[in-house]
Design an enzyme around this catalytic site. Structure first.
Site: not given
Ligand code: IDP
Ligand code: MG
Length: 160
Positions: A20, A60, A68, A96, A102, A113, A123, A126, A137
């Site tokens: 990212k 997404y 968010f 993963r 996450t 991370r 974070n 991805h 993707e």
């Molecule tokens: P992942 O990246 O671990 O698969 P996802 O739930 O798919 O997690 O969420 C995608 C991305 O959205 C996360 O990596 C993070 O950058 C962002 N994200 C997820 N939940 C939140 C939140 O509660 N606040 C802010 N950003 C979030």
């Molecule tokens: Mg995800």
């Protein structure tokens, strides 16, 4: 893929890993690539890209309704990302695990991370969460012909 070991070839997966904008800005690109490379996974595609809102809405699609999401999309559009396809045995689930949780504060030390970031909204990386989503993707971020099939000379030293 491979000569002979068809059972192995069947188990091979491709996962979409993306660094990212914060990972690029902070100079963590090489470290992340190095982890997948030294693990033994094979680099099938890589490029930089400036994400657009449309692309992120698709990538997404499960999250567009989340409160968010607008801020997260701005963050994802704030600079270039590095798009990669890594290939190998169980590359999706292992990828993963290598990224960590996450929420970086819940990520184990030793994960990407866990080692490099603090907040869920910063974070740095991805990774696809299923083989099906990985295919989706890869199709979204790469053009036909950008993802290559090639045989690694280390294959027989990585897989038995
Ligand atoms: P992942 O990246 O671990 O698969 P996802 O739930 O798919 O997690 O969420 C995608 C991305 O959205 C996360 O990596 C993070 O950058 C962002 N994200 C997820 N939940 C939140 C939140 O509660 N606040 C802010 N950003 C979030
Ligand atoms: Mg995800």
């Amino acid at each position: 893929v491979g000569n002979g070991n068809s059972a192995l070839s069947m188990a091979m997966e491709r996962t979409y890993i993306m660094i990212k904008p914060d990972g690029v800005q902070r100079g963590i690109v090489g470290n992340i690539i190095s982890r997948f490379e030294t693990k033994g996974y094979k680099l099938a595609a890589m490029k930089t890209k400036q994400p657009t809102a449309e692309l992120l809405n698709q990538h997404y699609c499960d999250l567009v309704e989340k409160p968010f999401f607008p801020k997260m999309r701005d963050y994802m559009m704030s600079g270039p990302v590095v798009c990669m396809v890594w290939e190998g045995k169980e590359a999706v689930t292992t990828g993963r695990k290598m990224l960590g949780a996450t929420n970086p504060l819940a990520s184990e030390p030793g994960t990407i991370r866990g080692d490099f970031c603090i907040e869920v909204g910063r974070n740095i990386c991805h990774g696809s969460d299923s083989v099906e989503n990985a295919e989706k993707e890869i199709g979204l971020w790469f053009e036909e012909g950008e993802v290559l099939s090639w045989e690694s000379h280390s294959k027989d030293w990585i897989y038995e």
